[in-house]
Write a protein that holds these residues in place. Structure first.
Motif, short mmCIF file in Angstrom:
data_model
loop_
_atom_site.label_atom_id
_atom_site.label_comp_id
_atom_site.label_asym_id
_atom_site.label_seq_id
_atom_site.Cartn_x
_atom_site.Cartn_y
_atom_site.Cartn_z
N ALA A 115 7.29 62.54 -6.17
CA ALA A 115 7.59 61.17 -5.77
C ALA A 115 8.98 61.05 -5.17
O ALA A 115 9.93 61.68 -5.64
CB ALA A 115 7.47 60.24 -6.98
N ARG A 116 9.08 60.23 -4.11
CA ARG A 116 10.36 59.93 -3.48
C ARG A 116 10.46 58.44 -3.26
O ARG A 116 9.45 57.74 -3.25
CB ARG A 116 10.49 60.68 -2.14
CG ARG A 116 10.33 62.18 -2.30
CD ARG A 116 10.54 62.98 -1.02
NE ARG A 116 10.25 62.30 0.20
CZ ARG A 116 9.03 62.17 0.75
NH1 ARG A 116 7.97 62.67 0.12
NH2 ARG A 116 8.88 61.57 1.90
N LEU A 117 11.68 57.96 -3.08
CA LEU A 117 11.91 56.52 -2.93
C LEU A 117 12.88 56.27 -1.79
O LEU A 117 13.94 56.90 -1.73
CB LEU A 117 12.48 55.95 -4.24
CG LEU A 117 12.96 54.49 -4.22
CD1 LEU A 117 11.80 53.53 -3.93
CD2 LEU A 117 13.63 54.14 -5.55
N ASN A 118 12.53 55.35 -0.90
CA ASN A 118 13.43 54.85 0.13
C ASN A 118 13.81 53.41 -0.21
O ASN A 118 12.93 52.55 -0.33
CB ASN A 118 12.76 54.87 1.51
CG ASN A 118 12.84 56.23 2.18
OD1 ASN A 118 13.34 57.20 1.59
ND2 ASN A 118 12.34 56.33 3.39
N ILE A 119 15.11 53.17 -0.38
CA ILE A 119 15.62 51.82 -0.64
C ILE A 119 16.27 51.32 0.64
O ILE A 119 17.29 51.86 1.08
CB ILE A 119 16.62 51.82 -1.80
CG1 ILE A 119 15.92 52.25 -3.10
CG2 ILE A 119 17.26 50.45 -1.97
CD1 ILE A 119 16.85 52.40 -4.29
N VAL A 120 15.67 50.31 1.25
CA VAL A 120 16.14 49.77 2.52
C VAL A 120 16.88 48.46 2.26
O VAL A 120 16.30 47.53 1.69
CB VAL A 120 14.98 49.55 3.51
CG1 VAL A 120 15.49 49.01 4.83
CG2 VAL A 120 14.19 50.84 3.71
N GLY A 121 18.13 48.38 2.66
CA GLY A 121 18.91 47.17 2.43
C GLY A 121 20.26 47.50 1.84
O GLY A 121 20.63 48.67 1.69
N ASP A 122 20.99 46.47 1.49
CA ASP A 122 22.32 46.67 0.95
C ASP A 122 22.63 45.53 -0.02
O ASP A 122 21.86 44.58 -0.14
CB ASP A 122 23.36 46.70 2.07
CG ASP A 122 24.55 47.58 1.74
OD1 ASP A 122 24.79 47.82 0.54
OD2 ASP A 122 25.23 48.02 2.68
N GLY A 123 23.76 45.64 -0.70
CA GLY A 123 24.14 44.60 -1.64
C GLY A 123 25.10 45.11 -2.68
O GLY A 123 25.38 46.32 -2.77
N PRO A 124 25.61 44.21 -3.52
CA PRO A 124 26.67 44.58 -4.47
C PRO A 124 26.24 45.55 -5.56
O PRO A 124 27.09 46.17 -6.19
CB PRO A 124 27.07 43.23 -5.08
CG PRO A 124 25.91 42.32 -4.83
CD PRO A 124 25.31 42.77 -3.55
#
Length: 379
Positions: free
Chosen positions: A231-240
């Motif tokens: 399993a792999r994960l792509n986290i798209v976005g940004d934030g604190p």
């Protein structure tokens, strides 16, 4: 102005210019139908005001300076923008749509609309809050006081789902004022582009507490260590929350398997969603998340929390899989099930796409917005 033309003022406070100017955004579609749309929001921290015009001047976007008083790492931006009413007086309008609650910036424009005898539509994008006891207490205190005052002055109160329609009545909003209009999605932009990697999970949005990202990263760890899945994960976005999440990934030795993509242009989001065959959204509270609608429109197999706002969209094991929020092992098991069952994965994706086309395409939602305006103006 023609008999049918309406001048609609939309105040989201946290405006997204890329979205508002997209070919099939609500503003663009309303302009195509002959209406005039004025959007007023925060400029993101700059000192100078900006004006953007589009669609032959039928769409005007005013971005004003303001001060973000949100709690870093805990809440979304809460910008205080004090010049909204002045712009409204200058441009004029027939109907005012207010999209941001729990923000005192909306009070002056609502008071102005009342003095001008113009109808106000107050859009409450989610009633629940579950960040921490202090933030929750402050939020609900504001909801019972200032937001209740706006509800009293509004001609209509729009909520995104039936659960919120019931809940907001407990805060004193009369049932006859409430109307359910869900979020809509551009199903031409968000569409299946490829099958996607069955072992790649995708998430996109703002990296803040309450989205369940910590649980999702732990679920990837469980899938690799205990299920034996790549399993792999792509986290798209940004934030604190990003530094905290990156440290968690490092401690769990997942740096090679969890990627932080960062912010990408709005039009590029479908391409990133479609890289994976599975989309996960283990949030703890929502109004109606665009992220889930976008993933379903892209034909992904979605695993998401069984909470109001999401369970209004997803029928469990029909067009997605629902899991109890905070239950990391159930989240991991649901993802594993989809990774190992191609037929189920594809069936859920097809059904999800079909539902978005039938019920949530943006043109359907704009029909509801336009009809509401017409009714309030007696046309």
């Amino acid at each position: 102005m023609s008999e049918r033309e309406i001048s609609i003022a939309i105040v989201p406070i946290t405006a997204d210019v890329n979205y508002d100017l997209a070919p099939r955004s609500p503003a663009s579609l309303l302009a195509e139908r002959g209406h005039r749309v004025t959007i007023i929001g925060w400029n993101g921290g700059g000192r100078a005001a900006r004006l953007i015009r589009a669609h032959g001047g039928r769409v005007s976007i005013y971005l004003l300076p303001g001060l973000d008083v949100g709690l870093p790492g805990l809440t979304w931006p809460v910008p205080l923008v004090l010049g909204v009413a002045n712009v409204l007086k200058e441009v004029g309008f027939d109907v005012l749509w207010i999209y941001k609650h729990a923000n005192p910036s909306i009070i002056p424009p609502v008071l102005l609309a009342r003095r001008m005898n113009k109808p106000v539509v107050f859009v409450v994008q989610g009633v629940r809050c579950n960040i921490n006891p202090i933030v929750n207490t402050l939020y609900y205190a504001y909801l019972r006081s200032f937001d209740k005052m706006v509800c009293d002055m509004a001609s209509k109160v729009v909520v995104l789902n039936k659960s919120d329609a019931i809940l907001i009545q407990r805060f004193g909003c009369p049932a006859e004022k409430i109307k359910v209009i869900p979020n809509g999605i551009d199903t031409e932009l968000f569409r299946p582009l490829r099958d996607g990697d069955p072992f790649l999970v995708v998430w996109h949005g703002r990296l803040v507490r309450g989205k369940g990202l910590e649980d999702l990263i732990k679920a990837i760890h469980i899938l690799r260590r205990h299920h034996g899945l790549k399993a792999r994960l792509n986290i798209v976005g940004d934030g604190p929350l990003k530094p905290y999440l990156m440290e968690m990934v490092r401690k769990l030795r997942l740096k090679e398997h969890v990627s932080f993509v960062g912010w990408i242009p709005y039009a590029e989001i479908p391409r990133f969603i479609c890289r994976g065959a599975i989309y996960a959204f283990p949030s703890f509270f929502e109004g109606m998340p665009w992220a889930v609608l976008e993933a379903m429109a892209c034909g992904r197999a979605v695993v998401a929390s069984n909470i109001p706002g999401i369970k209004d969209i997803i029928d469990d094991e029909v067009d997605g899989v629902l899991v109890r929020p905070g239950n990391i092992h159930s989240l991991a098991d649901a993802i594993a099930m989809l990774m190992e069952d191609e037929d189920l994965r594809k069936r859920l994706g097809r059904n999800a796409r079909s539902k978005m086309l039938k019920h949530y395409d943006i043109s359907i939602i704009v029909d509801k917005i336009e009809r509401t305006c017409m009714e309030l103006l007696g046309r």
